[in-house]
Design a protein around this motif. Sequence first.
Motif, PDB file in Angstrom:
ATOM      1  N   LEU A  11       0.824  -1.213   0.000  1.00 26.52           N
ATOM      2  CA  LEU A  11       0.000   0.000   0.000  1.00 26.52           C
ATOM      3  C   LEU A  11       0.858   1.264   0.000  1.00 26.52           C
ATOM      4  N   ALA A  12       2.069   1.170   0.530  1.00 27.13           N
ATOM      5  CA  ALA A  12       2.984   2.305   0.547  1.00 27.13           C
ATOM      6  C   ALA A  12       3.880   2.346  -0.682  1.00 27.13           C
ATOM      7  N   GLY A  13       3.675   1.446  -1.634  1.00 20.26           N
ATOM      8  CA  GLY A  13       4.550   1.332  -2.790  1.00 20.26           C
ATOM      9  C   GLY A  13       4.565   2.580  -3.668  1.00 20.26           C
ATOM     10  N   ASP A  14       5.757   2.942  -4.156  1.00 24.56           N
ATOM     11  CA  ASP A  14       5.869   4.151  -4.964  1.00 24.56           C
ATOM     12  C   ASP A  14       5.376   3.962  -6.392  1.00 24.56           C
ATOM     13  N   TRP A  15       4.996   2.731  -6.765  1.00 24.62           N
ATOM     14  CA  TRP A  15       4.428   2.479  -8.094  1.00 24.62           C
ATOM     15  C   TRP A  15       2.940   2.837  -8.154  1.00 24.62           C
ATOM     16  N   ARG A  16       2.317   3.012  -7.004  1.00 27.50           N
ATOM     17  CA  ARG A  16       0.883   3.286  -6.999  1.00 27.50           C
ATOM     18  C   ARG A  16       0.595   4.677  -7.569  1.00 27.50           C
ATOM     19  N   ALA A  22      -4.945   8.109  -3.087  1.00 31.33           N
ATOM     20  CA  ALA A  22      -5.740   9.095  -2.361  1.00 31.33           C
ATOM     21  C   ALA A  22      -7.132   8.578  -2.040  1.00 31.33           C
ATOM     22  N   ARG A  23      -7.573   7.530  -2.741  1.00 30.95           N
ATOM     23  CA  ARG A  23      -8.908   6.983  -2.512  1.00 30.95           C
ATOM     24  C   ARG A  23      -8.909   5.861  -1.472  1.00 30.95           C
ATOM     25  N   ASP A  24      -7.770   5.559  -0.895  1.00 32.25           N
ATOM     26  CA  ASP A  24      -7.731   4.513   0.133  1.00 32.25           C
ATOM     27  C   ASP A  24      -8.704   4.804   1.270  1.00 32.25           C
ATOM     28  N   ARG A  25      -8.911   6.077   1.575  1.00 28.09           N
ATOM     29  CA  ARG A  25      -9.793   6.430   2.696  1.00 28.09           C
ATOM     30  C   ARG A  25     -11.251   6.109   2.403  1.00 28.09           C
ATOM     31  N   TYR A  26     -11.567   5.933   1.119  1.00 35.34           N
ATOM     32  CA  TYR A  26     -12.921   5.529   0.730  1.00 35.34           C
ATOM     33  C   TYR A  26     -13.019   4.025   0.445  1.00 35.34           C
ATOM     34  N   ARG A  27     -11.949   3.440  -0.100  1.00 35.48           N
ATOM     35  CA  ARG A  27     -12.015   2.054  -0.557  1.00 35.48           C
ATOM     36  C   ARG A  27     -11.447   1.055   0.452  1.00 35.48           C
ATOM     37  N   HIS A  28     -10.690   1.555   1.446  1.00 30.94           N
ATOM     38  CA  HIS A  28     -10.222   0.725   2.565  1.00 30.94           C
ATOM     39  C   HIS A  28      -9.621  -0.608   2.107  1.00 30.94           C
ATOM     40  N   PRO A  29      -8.589  -0.566   1.270  1.00 28.51           N
ATOM     41  CA  PRO A  29      -8.060  -1.818   0.714  1.00 28.51           C
ATOM     42  C   PRO A  29      -7.507  -2.787   1.752  1.00 28.51           C
ATOM     43  N   LYS A  30      -6.827  -2.278   2.773  1.00 23.26           N
ATOM     44  CA  LYS A  30      -6.270  -3.189   3.777  1.00 23.26           C
ATOM     45  C   LYS A  30      -7.374  -3.925   4.513  1.00 23.26           C
ATOM     46  N   GLU A  31      -8.360  -3.179   4.973  1.00 26.29           N
ATOM     47  CA  GLU A  31      -9.456  -3.790   5.723  1.00 26.29           C
ATOM     48  C   GLU A  31     -10.289  -4.720   4.828  1.00 26.29           C
ATOM     49  N   THR A  32     -10.495  -4.315   3.571  1.00 23.54           N
ATOM     50  CA  THR A  32     -11.310  -5.107   2.660  1.00 23.54           C
ATOM     51  C   THR A  32     -10.639  -6.432   2.331  1.00 23.54           C
ATOM     52  N   PRO A  49     -10.948  -5.486 -13.898  1.00 26.67           N
ATOM     53  CA  PRO A  49     -10.205  -4.550 -13.047  1.00 26.67           C
ATOM     54  C   PRO A  49     -10.324  -3.085 -13.435  1.00 26.67           C
ATOM     55  N   GLY A  50     -10.932  -2.793 -14.587  1.00 31.26           N
ATOM     56  CA  GLY A  50     -11.097  -1.399 -14.989  1.00 31.26           C
ATOM     57  C   GLY A  50      -9.762  -0.711 -15.175  1.00 31.26           C
ATOM     58  N   GLY A  51      -9.577   0.426 -14.519  1.00 27.54           N
ATOM     59  CA  GLY A  51      -8.333   1.170 -14.651  1.00 27.54           C
ATOM     60  C   GLY A  51      -7.172   0.595 -13.864  1.00 27.54           C
ATOM     61  N   GLY A  52      -7.418  -0.462 -13.105  1.00 28.05           N
ATOM     62  CA  GLY A  52      -6.327  -1.129 -12.397  1.00 28.05           C
ATOM     63  C   GLY A  52      -6.099  -0.647 -10.981  1.00 28.05           C
ATOM     64  N   TRP A  53      -7.159  -0.095 -10.348  1.00 26.09           N
ATOM     65  CA  TRP A  53      -6.988   0.407  -8.983  1.00 26.09           C
ATOM     66  C   TRP A  53      -6.502  -0.709  -8.047  1.00 26.09           C
ATOM     67  N   TYR A  54      -7.200  -1.818  -8.039  1.00 26.94           N
ATOM     68  CA  TYR A  54      -6.786  -2.928  -7.186  1.00 26.94           C
ATOM     69  C   TYR A  54      -5.636  -3.728  -7.798  1.00 26.94           C
ATOM     70  N   THR A  55      -5.443  -3.626  -9.103  1.00 30.99           N
ATOM     71  CA  THR A  55      -4.312  -4.305  -9.741  1.00 30.99           C
ATOM     72  C   THR A  55      -3.005  -3.837  -9.125  1.00 30.99           C
ATOM     73  N   GLU A  56      -2.893  -2.528  -8.863  1.00 33.56           N
ATOM     74  CA  GLU A  56      -1.673  -1.966  -8.299  1.00 33.56           C
ATOM     75  C   GLU A  56      -1.387  -2.495  -6.894  1.00 33.56           C
ATOM     76  N   TYR A  61       1.223  -7.730  -4.300  1.00 32.58           N
ATOM     77  CA  TYR A  61       0.973  -8.456  -3.058  1.00 32.58           C
ATOM     78  C   TYR A  61       1.060  -9.971  -3.283  1.00 32.58           C
ATOM     79  N   LEU A  62       0.621 -10.420  -4.441  1.00 31.67           N
ATOM     80  CA  LEU A  62       0.591 -11.851  -4.743  1.00 31.67           C
ATOM     81  C   LEU A  62       1.826 -12.326  -5.501  1.00 31.67           C
ATOM     82  N   ARG A  63       2.679 -11.395  -5.913  1.00 33.66           N
ATOM     83  CA  ARG A  63       3.849 -11.762  -6.704  1.00 33.66           C
ATOM     84  C   ARG A  63       4.755 -12.692  -5.902  1.00 33.66           C
ATOM     85  N   GLY A  64       5.175 -13.773  -6.555  1.00 33.80           N
ATOM     86  CA  GLY A  64       6.093 -14.701  -5.899  1.00 33.80           C
ATOM     87  C   GLY A  64       5.378 -15.941  -5.413  1.00 33.80           C
ATOM     88  N   ALA A  65       4.765 -15.885  -4.235  1.00 32.43           N
ATOM     89  CA  ALA A  65       4.122 -17.067  -3.661  1.00 32.43           C
ATOM     90  C   ALA A  65       2.746 -17.320  -4.252  1.00 32.43           C
TER      91      ALA A  65
END
Length: 252
Positions: A11-16, A22-32, A49-56, A61-65
Motif C-alpha cells: 500500500l505504501a509502494g511508490d508504483w501506486r 488518495a482513494r484509500d480512505r474511501y475504498r479501505h483496501p487493507k481492511e477489505t 479490473p477497470g483502470g487497475g486500482w486494485y491491480t496496483e 501483493y501476490l507476486r512470488g508465492a
Amino acid sequence: MDSAAELDRVLAGDWRTPEFAARDRYRHPKETLSFFGITPDMTVVEITPGGGWYTEILAPYLRGAGTYVAAVVDPASQEEERSRDYYARARDGLRERLGGEPTEVYGGATLVEYDPAAPRFGEDGSADAVLTFRNVHNWMGNGTAEGMFRGFFEVLKPGGVLGVVEHRADRELPADDGSGYVAEQTVIALAEGAGFRLVDRSDVNANRDDTKDHPNGVWTLPPSNNHDEADADKYAAIGESDRMTLRFVKPE
C-alpha cells in the motif's frame, strides 16, 4: 510471511498512482482484503479490473508465492464496434500496465479474456479467491449476472472465497434501474443461486452520508463527479458511495 506487514508495504509502494492511493480512505483496501482473507500465497482472480486500482495492490501483493489473474472482457465477444473498441482499449491498457512495470512489482501477473455470455475465468477449481469491485450493477443491466456468478463458482476451488464490493441500495431495485445501486439481498440471491454460501458481511466500505437519491446515480459522487460545478462541495462532503462488502464461500 506476515500478510499484514506485506500488505502495508504494498500500500505504501511508490508504483501506486497518486490519485488511486488518495482513494484509500474511501475504498479501505487493507481492511477489505483482510476481511476477504486474501494472503500472498493465493491465486486470486479479479473480475474486470477497470483502470487497475486494485491491480496496483493485488499484483505485487501476490507476486512470488501467489498469482494475480486479471479477468477482462474479450473484445471479440462484442457485436457492436463501439463495445469492441472500448474493451480492446481496457484490455490493452491493463496488459501494458502488467507488462511495463518492473518484475519485482507485477512479475507473474496474468490476464485472461472472457465472454460475458459464457464466462470462463480459468481452469475449473484453479483459484483460491475471486474478487469483484463495483461490477454487479453492470451485469444486472446487461442480463449476464447469473452466468457471471456461475463462472465464479466454477473457477474456484472447494472452500474458495468470493469477495463482492458493490454500491448498496436500501431496497430491491429493478435490473434496469440505472442508478448503479444494488440491494444486498439481490447480490446474495445471485451468489446463492450459483451455489455459494454467505459467510459474513462487513460495513468497512459503508457510507451513511450517502443519501442514494442523486440525479446521476452513483456517478454523481466521487470519483466520477458527474454533477453541476455548483454542487461540488456538497458531493465532496458526502464522499464515495455506500457499499456492501460480502464474503461468500464455495462449499467443500
